[in-house]
Design a protein around this motif. Structure first.
Motif, short mmCIF file in Angstrom:
data_model
loop_
_atom_site.label_atom_id
_atom_site.label_comp_id
_atom_site.label_asym_id
_atom_site.label_seq_id
_atom_site.Cartn_x
_atom_site.Cartn_y
_atom_site.Cartn_z
N ALA A 204 0.83 -1.21 0.00
CA ALA A 204 0.00 0.00 0.00
C ALA A 204 0.86 1.25 0.00
N ALA A 205 1.98 1.22 0.72
CA ALA A 205 2.88 2.38 0.77
C ALA A 205 3.50 2.67 -0.59
N GLN A 206 3.54 1.66 -1.46
CA GLN A 206 4.09 1.84 -2.80
C GLN A 206 3.02 2.16 -3.83
N GLY A 207 1.79 2.40 -3.37
CA GLY A 207 0.74 2.81 -4.28
C GLY A 207 -0.11 1.68 -4.82
N VAL A 208 0.04 0.47 -4.27
CA VAL A 208 -0.79 -0.65 -4.67
C VAL A 208 -2.10 -0.60 -3.88
N ASP A 209 -3.21 -0.78 -4.55
CA ASP A 209 -4.54 -0.77 -3.92
C ASP A 209 -4.79 -2.15 -3.32
N VAL A 210 -4.68 -2.27 -1.99
CA VAL A 210 -4.80 -3.55 -1.31
C VAL A 210 -6.23 -3.76 -0.82
N ARG A 211 -6.81 -4.89 -1.20
CA ARG A 211 -8.16 -5.24 -0.80
C ARG A 211 -8.15 -6.61 -0.15
N SER A 212 -9.14 -6.89 0.68
CA SER A 212 -9.14 -8.13 1.46
C SER A 212 -10.47 -8.84 1.33
N VAL A 213 -10.40 -10.17 1.39
CA VAL A 213 -11.60 -11.00 1.44
C VAL A 213 -11.48 -11.85 2.70
N ALA A 214 -12.26 -11.50 3.71
CA ALA A 214 -12.15 -12.16 5.01
C ALA A 214 -12.59 -13.62 4.93
N GLY A 215 -11.78 -14.48 5.55
CA GLY A 215 -12.12 -15.89 5.64
C GLY A 215 -11.86 -16.70 4.40
N ALA A 216 -11.31 -16.08 3.36
CA ALA A 216 -11.12 -16.79 2.09
C ALA A 216 -9.93 -17.72 2.14
N ALA A 217 -9.96 -18.73 1.28
CA ALA A 217 -8.81 -19.60 1.08
C ALA A 217 -7.83 -18.93 0.13
N HIS A 218 -6.68 -19.58 -0.07
CA HIS A 218 -5.66 -19.01 -0.94
C HIS A 218 -6.20 -18.79 -2.36
N THR A 219 -6.89 -19.78 -2.90
CA THR A 219 -7.57 -19.60 -4.18
C THR A 219 -8.92 -18.97 -3.87
N ILE A 220 -8.93 -17.66 -3.82
CA ILE A 220 -10.04 -16.91 -3.22
C ILE A 220 -11.37 -17.22 -3.90
N TRP A 221 -11.37 -17.33 -5.22
CA TRP A 221 -12.65 -17.49 -5.92
C TRP A 221 -13.22 -18.90 -5.77
N TYR A 222 -12.41 -19.86 -5.32
CA TYR A 222 -12.96 -21.18 -5.04
C TYR A 222 -13.78 -21.15 -3.75
N SER A 223 -13.26 -20.49 -2.73
CA SER A 223 -13.96 -20.50 -1.44
C SER A 223 -14.96 -19.36 -1.30
N HIS A 224 -14.68 -18.21 -1.94
CA HIS A 224 -15.50 -17.00 -1.77
C HIS A 224 -15.69 -16.33 -3.14
N PHE A 225 -16.38 -17.03 -4.01
CA PHE A 225 -16.53 -16.55 -5.38
C PHE A 225 -17.19 -15.18 -5.44
N ASP A 226 -18.35 -15.03 -4.80
CA ASP A 226 -19.08 -13.75 -4.88
C ASP A 226 -18.27 -12.61 -4.29
N GLU A 227 -17.57 -12.88 -3.19
CA GLU A 227 -16.78 -11.84 -2.55
C GLU A 227 -15.58 -11.44 -3.41
#
Length: 238
Positions: A204-227
């Protein structure tokens, strides 16, 4: 080296999908049709040593990045693209980014860095052992309860075609560290085994927009597709 691609959609916008280690272009099986239905031309690539792409016993992140660049020059010459790279695929995307006509780069649960210097032979044996386990969809579903039956089938198929020697070569060279360009997006699982809070603050300090998906697995869209989809309104029309 030209990479195997799964293409779908016929839109004016092009989006490139880069899977993680031991995955394949099919890992995006649920993401790709959603994007194709939103007027994207979707190009999901098999990275070297994965899927139907060539193996590379002397492969590095840089050689994988060069293969991505070469393939996209063939498939979408001169077209501006959005790219999503997951885990190892995110590291490859970061390595290739300055040679791609990127409109937007999205990194999924990756720091775009890892420690090299591994013993190639020993690591190849470890990857081969992991490949054998992952070939069994039942084992995948038992160890990853958030997997659907389709997820497990896709990842077991990817394991069948995964080359341990290519993967071991990538980690036996020098340390690897890339910093996504300012304006890039990082979507991480929280908590993440890969992206710590310190990593997130550094990005974030380098200008990257950091977003989070709480409770997700490493392959985020497998565990939390909608999120995962909702975390990227610039990409998905939500």
């Amino acid at each position: 080296m030209l990479l195997n691609a799964l293409e779908s959609g016929y839109g004016d916008r092009t989006i490139v999908l880069l899977h993680g280690l031991m995955g394949s272009a099919e890992s995006w099986w649920r993401i790709a049709p959603l994007l194709a239905g939103q007027d994207y031309r979707v190009i999901a690539l098999d990275l070297p040593g994965h899927g139907h792409s060539p193996r590379d016993a002397e492969g590095t992140v840089e050689s994988a990045a060069a293969a991505v660049v070469e393939t996209l020059q063939q498939l979408s010459p001169g077209q501006h693209i959005t790219a999503i790279g997951h885990s190892y695929g995110g590291t490859v995307l970061a390595a290739a980014a300055d040679r791609l006509p990127l409109e937007r780069a999205v990194y999924a649960d990756t720091t775009c860095a890892f420690t090299g210097g591994a013993d190639r032979q020993a690591l190849a044996a470890q990857y081969a052992e992991g490949r054998e386990r992952r070939r069994d969809p039942a084992w995948l579903m038992a160890s990853r309860p958030y997997y659907s039956a389709r997820d497990a089938a896709v990842e077991a198929h990817a394991a069948d075609r995964f080359d341990p020697v290519t993967a071991a070569s990538i980690s036996s060279g020098d340390d690897v560290a890339y910093l996504p360009a300012p304006g890039s997006i990082l979507v991480r699982a929280v908590p993440s085994s890969y992206v710590t809070d310190d990593d997130a603050r550094r990005f974030a300090a380098q200008g990257v927009d950091v977003r989070s998906v709480a409770g997700a697995a490493h392959t985020i869209w497998y565990s939390h597709f909608d999120e995962f989809v909702a975390s990227l309104p610039e990409v998905f029309q939500v």
